[in-house]
Design a protein around this motif. Structure first.
Motif, PDB file in Angstrom:
ATOM      1  N   LEU B   4       0.924  -1.542   0.253  1.00  0.00           N
ATOM      2  CA  LEU B   4       0.467   0.009  -0.240  1.00  0.00           C
ATOM      3  C   LEU B   4       0.914   1.447   0.056  1.00  0.00           C
ATOM      4  O   LEU B   4       1.020   2.033  -0.579  1.00  0.00           O
ATOM      5  CB  LEU B   4      -1.016  -0.394   1.405  1.00  0.00           C
ATOM      6  CG  LEU B   4      -1.875   0.727   1.624  1.00  0.00           C
ATOM      7  CD1 LEU B   4      -2.918   1.337  -0.031  1.00  0.00           C
ATOM      8  CD2 LEU B   4      -2.480   1.091   2.429  1.00  0.00           C
ATOM      9  N   ARG B   7       2.705   1.941  -2.864  1.00  0.00           N
ATOM     10  CA  ARG B   7       1.528   2.604  -3.959  1.00  0.00           C
ATOM     11  C   ARG B   7       0.576   4.187  -4.418  1.00  0.00           C
ATOM     12  O   ARG B   7       0.581   4.345  -5.212  1.00  0.00           O
ATOM     13  CB  ARG B   7      -0.311   1.264  -3.846  1.00  0.00           C
ATOM     14  CG  ARG B   7      -0.061   0.137  -5.115  1.00  0.00           C
ATOM     15  CD  ARG B   7      -0.968  -0.773  -4.658  1.00  0.00           C
ATOM     16  NE  ARG B   7      -0.861  -2.222  -5.222  1.00  0.00           N
ATOM     17  CZ  ARG B   7      -0.970  -2.842  -4.855  1.00  0.00           C
ATOM     18  NH1 ARG B   7      -1.406  -3.404  -3.727  1.00  0.00           N
ATOM     19  NH2 ARG B   7      -0.098  -4.230  -5.098  1.00  0.00           N
ATOM     20  N   TYR B   8       0.922   4.044  -2.884  1.00  0.00           N
ATOM     21  CA  TYR B   8       0.709   6.361  -2.488  1.00  0.00           C
ATOM     22  C   TYR B   8       2.442   6.196  -3.055  1.00  0.00           C
ATOM     23  O   TYR B   8       1.587   7.509  -3.186  1.00  0.00           O
ATOM     24  CB  TYR B   8       0.340   5.867  -1.195  1.00  0.00           C
ATOM     25  CG  TYR B   8      -0.988   5.832  -0.640  1.00  0.00           C
ATOM     26  CD1 TYR B   8      -1.971   5.996  -0.871  1.00  0.00           C
ATOM     27  CD2 TYR B   8      -1.229   4.982  -0.013  1.00  0.00           C
ATOM     28  CE1 TYR B   8      -2.614   6.794  -0.895  1.00  0.00           C
ATOM     29  CE2 TYR B   8      -2.051   4.764   0.634  1.00  0.00           C
ATOM     30  CZ  TYR B   8      -3.339   5.391  -0.068  1.00  0.00           C
ATOM     31  OH  TYR B   8      -4.753   4.958   0.830  1.00  0.00           O
ATOM     32  N   TYR B  32      -2.028   9.458   4.380  1.00  0.00           N
ATOM     33  CA  TYR B  32      -3.092   8.182   3.795  1.00  0.00           C
ATOM     34  C   TYR B  32      -2.377   7.222   4.266  1.00  0.00           C
ATOM     35  O   TYR B  32      -3.535   6.415   5.212  1.00  0.00           O
ATOM     36  CB  TYR B  32      -2.430   8.306   2.335  1.00  0.00           C
ATOM     37  CG  TYR B  32      -2.654   9.391   1.605  1.00  0.00           C
ATOM     38  CD1 TYR B  32      -4.464   9.566   0.878  1.00  0.00           C
ATOM     39  CD2 TYR B  32      -2.340  10.396   0.970  1.00  0.00           C
ATOM     40  CE1 TYR B  32      -4.717  11.025   0.880  1.00  0.00           C
ATOM     41  CE2 TYR B  32      -2.464  11.363  -0.290  1.00  0.00           C
ATOM     42  CZ  TYR B  32      -4.060  11.406   0.172  1.00  0.00           C
ATOM     43  OH  TYR B  32      -4.495  12.471  -1.333  1.00  0.00           O
ATOM     44  N   SER B  36      -5.828   4.908   6.174  1.00  0.00           N
ATOM     45  CA  SER B  36      -6.221   3.958   6.158  1.00  0.00           C
ATOM     46  C   SER B  36      -6.378   2.455   6.797  1.00  0.00           C
ATOM     47  O   SER B  36      -5.506   2.218   7.991  1.00  0.00           O
ATOM     48  CB  SER B  36      -5.360   4.066   4.709  1.00  0.00           C
ATOM     49  OG  SER B  36      -4.250   3.249   5.260  1.00  0.00           O
ATOM     50  N   ARG B  40      -6.010  -2.684   4.179  1.00  0.00           N
ATOM     51  CA  ARG B  40      -6.469  -2.272   2.758  1.00  0.00           C
ATOM     52  C   ARG B  40      -4.876  -2.630   2.328  1.00  0.00           C
ATOM     53  O   ARG B  40      -4.032  -2.323   2.673  1.00  0.00           O
ATOM     54  CB  ARG B  40      -6.627  -0.563   2.653  1.00  0.00           C
ATOM     55  CG  ARG B  40      -6.672   0.077   1.462  1.00  0.00           C
ATOM     56  CD  ARG B  40      -7.156   0.867   1.244  1.00  0.00           C
ATOM     57  NE  ARG B  40      -8.373   1.800   1.910  1.00  0.00           N
ATOM     58  CZ  ARG B  40      -9.351   1.689   1.129  1.00  0.00           C
ATOM     59  NH1 ARG B  40      -9.228   1.708  -0.291  1.00  0.00           N
ATOM     60  NH2 ARG B  40     -11.022   1.665   1.163  1.00  0.00           N
ATOM     61  N   TRP B  42      -4.717  -2.102  -1.495  1.00  0.00           N
ATOM     62  CA  TRP B  42      -4.753  -0.850  -2.135  1.00  0.00           C
ATOM     63  C   TRP B  42      -5.707   0.898  -2.467  1.00  0.00           C
ATOM     64  O   TRP B  42      -6.056   0.622  -1.254  1.00  0.00           O
ATOM     65  CB  TRP B  42      -6.028  -1.019  -4.045  1.00  0.00           C
ATOM     66  CG  TRP B  42      -4.965  -1.896  -4.483  1.00  0.00           C
ATOM     67  CD1 TRP B  42      -4.876  -3.144  -4.061  1.00  0.00           C
ATOM     68  CD2 TRP B  42      -4.221  -2.188  -5.787  1.00  0.00           C
ATOM     69  NE1 TRP B  42      -4.299  -4.099  -5.253  1.00  0.00           N
ATOM     70  CE2 TRP B  42      -3.533  -3.426  -5.970  1.00  0.00           C
ATOM     71  CE3 TRP B  42      -3.777  -1.053  -6.611  1.00  0.00           C
ATOM     72  CZ2 TRP B  42      -3.078  -3.551  -7.076  1.00  0.00           C
ATOM     73  CZ3 TRP B  42      -3.004  -1.257  -7.490  1.00  0.00           C
ATOM     74  CH2 TRP B  42      -2.850  -2.819  -8.167  1.00  0.00           C
ATOM     75  N   PRO B  43      -4.555   1.708  -2.819  1.00  0.00           N
ATOM     76  CA  PRO B  43      -5.503   3.383  -2.151  1.00  0.00           C
ATOM     77  C   PRO B  43      -6.760   2.981  -2.317  1.00  0.00           C
ATOM     78  O   PRO B  43      -7.623   2.515  -3.818  1.00  0.00           O
ATOM     79  CB  PRO B  43      -5.139   4.236  -3.597  1.00  0.00           C
ATOM     80  CG  PRO B  43      -3.506   3.649  -3.332  1.00  0.00           C
ATOM     81  CD  PRO B  43      -3.677   1.759  -3.550  1.00  0.00           C
ATOM     82  N   SER B  44      -7.994   3.727  -1.941  1.00  0.00           N
ATOM     83  CA  SER B  44      -9.130   4.078  -2.703  1.00  0.00           C
ATOM     84  C   SER B  44      -9.487   5.018  -3.657  1.00  0.00           C
ATOM     85  O   SER B  44      -8.383   6.096  -4.268  1.00  0.00           O
ATOM     86  CB  SER B  44     -10.020   4.870  -1.553  1.00  0.00           C
ATOM     87  OG  SER B  44      -9.825   5.659  -0.653  1.00  0.00           O
ATOM     88  N   ASP B  47      -8.631   8.056  -2.526  1.00  0.00           N
ATOM     89  CA  ASP B  47      -8.041   9.075  -2.546  1.00  0.00           C
ATOM     90  C   ASP B  47      -6.971   9.760  -3.671  1.00  0.00           C
ATOM     91  O   ASP B  47      -6.257  10.279  -3.771  1.00  0.00           O
ATOM     92  CB  ASP B  47      -6.934   7.855  -1.253  1.00  0.00           C
ATOM     93  CG  ASP B  47      -7.206   7.619  -0.557  1.00  0.00           C
ATOM     94  OD1 ASP B  47      -7.817   8.371   0.308  1.00  0.00           O
ATOM     95  OD2 ASP B  47      -6.705   6.748   0.385  1.00  0.00           O
TER      96      ASP B  47
END
Lengths: 132, 340
Positions: B4, B7-8, B32, B36, B40, B42-44, B47
């Motif tokens: 996560l 990915r951010y 972020y 979260s 989680r 993956w970023p929503s 987001d």
């Protein structure tokens, strides 16, 4: 020195006045103590009863404007769980602006309260004859 | 480092300018992650949108375009009004019995042209602006924009009529500006785009009734008349609003006019292309694909140059102002400026 006309777009050093609600809540949250990004987001949500929910992209954009305007400054940095945290605090200039905004809103609240009380004393207009 | 977090960080790398993400990237990602839930991966979507919006704001800040928000919001309101008024007019012409000659043998029953779907999407955006301004309106405008662009390849694939490119291009430019509509406008502003579309209906009906044989040139003649008229009306209204606001030391109107220069230029595309045709080929003012494309490039470049020059002047003046207003010894704001 007065701001020249071509720069006067209802901004003071990049901050729109009267300040918008999220900006007001950020300044209010920082009035008590320095806070980091996550702390600011939760405090703003708490102050607004969950109505204003800031996201990091929006928060840091607002903080940049407030930093540029000299309303907020970085208090300290620390690393928690190998993540950088910056704590922000209200400057004297920021405190003055918050006080001015609070006073402006207080006067509005007082004016509205007086008018509402007058209206209540007169009695709310009622329908005569009832509803057929 | 978790997936996560990676990915951010990738999102921040994509959207934020390099200098800013070096200074702030890990702090933003940390916030972020703190927000979260632990499960989680993956970023929503919210987001991702937020990172994109934050990155765009930083890029605008880097070129000195911040602080013109109220001007952009005013421009967006006027752009949405113009876009929905035009959509109402075009939908009326598409559906009107007097304009069936537009399509000739290509007409298939009541389904007259793919353009009708495009204009319906814009009218839907006007309705959404009344009932759910802000995010939902921006989504509706986004959908209308996608349809306005997608109709070009779609028409080629299904071999059906569509509005000409110069009509769609003006609509797309207006739509991009309209994405900046304010989140919580007063009721009368929410009603404005619907009112604009409704007001366009009788105008379009008059055009259709009086058009006669000239309407044979699918959109050509009415678009050549209506779009420059809409551009002039948009220019004059913005100018009048701007002068009214400037009288109160509020320069929102000036910034709105600068933002609207590109859409106004695109609305004037046809007369510009006609002038180009006369000077390039001699003879009559017969705009073709080359002159229309050249006119579009000229309008876009001219609008970009004027906007860039205005931002440069503003940044230079703001810098001079800030230099004067700061204490020469410690660089802090002087008491006089701090009061403002």
């Amino acid at each position: 020195m007065h701001l020249p006309l071509y720069l006067r777009i209802r901004y003071i050093d990049g901050v729109e006045t009267p300040v918008r609600e999220p900006t007001f809540l950020i300044l209010t949250a920082l009035a008590a103590e320095p806070l980091h990004g996550y702390g600011l987001i939760t405090e703003v949500a708490r102050l607004s009863d969950g109505r204003v929910s800031l996201r990091p992209g929006t928060l840091y954009g607002a903080l940049d404007r407030l930093l540029d305007a000299g309303l907020v400054t970085i208090e300290r940095e620390e690393v928690v769980d190998s993540r950088l945290r910056r704590y922000y605090r209200l400057t004297e200039h920021g405190g003055d602006l918050l006080a001015n905004e609070t006073e402006r809103m207080r006067r509005n609240v007082e004016a509205a309260t007086v008018r509402l009380n007058t209206r209540a004393r007169r009695g709310t207009p009622r329908l005569s004859g009832g509803i057929a | 480092m978790s997936d996560l977090e990676r990915r951010y960080l990738r999102l921040v790398r994509i959207f934020y300018p390099a200098g800013y993400r070096n200074a702030r990237g890990t702090e933003i990602v940390g916030t972020y992650l703190a927000l979260s839930s632990p499960d989680r991966g993956w970023p929503s979507v919210a987001d991702v949108t937020d990172v994109a919006g934050g990155g765009l704001r930083q890029r605008l800040r880097a070129i000195g375009a911040t602080g013109i928000g109220p001007g952009v919001r005013l421009a967006a309101t006027l752009a949405l009004l113009t876009a929905t008024a035009l959509a109402g007019g075009w939908a009326m012409l598409e559906l009107n019995a007097w304009t069936t000659a537009w399509f000739g043998f290509e007409q298939h029953g009541t389904s007259v042209s793919l353009g009708l779907g495009v204009w319906a999407a814009w009218l839907l955006a006007a309705v959404v602006h009344v009932v759910a301004p802000g995010r939902w309106t921006r989504l509706a405008i986004g959908l209308a924009l996608v349809l306005t662009v997608a109709v070009v390849p779609l028409a080629a694939v299904v071999d059906r009529s569509r509005p000409p490119l110069f009509v769609l291009l003006a609509q797309v430019c207006l739509g991009f500006v309209a994405l900046g509509v304010p989140g919580q406008p007063p009721v009368w502003l929410r009603l404005l785009p619907v009112a604009g579309a409704a007001a366009a209906l009788p105008v379009a009906a008059t055009f259709a009734r009086n058009g006669g044989d000239v309407l044979l040139g699918y959109y050509g003649w009415p678009a050549g008349q209506v779009l420059p008229g809409a551009g002039m009306a948009l220019f004059l209204v913005t100018l009048l609003v701007g002068v009214g606001l400037a009288a109160r030391n509020d320069l929102r109107g000036a910034w709105a006019l600068l933002v609207l220069l590109c859409p106004i230029g695109m609305l004037w595309l046809h007369p510009l292309a006609e002038e180009l045709a006369v000077s390039m080929y001699g003879g009559g003012p017969n705009a073709d694909w080359t002159t229309l494309a050249t006119a579009a490039i000229i309008a876009a470049v001219a609008a970009a140059i004027v906007m860039s020059a205005a931002l440069m002047v503003r940044r230079r003046l703001a810098f001079t102002h800030a230099a004067v207003e700061r204490c020469t010894a410690c660089g802090s704001l002087t008491s006089d400026s701090a009061k403002r």
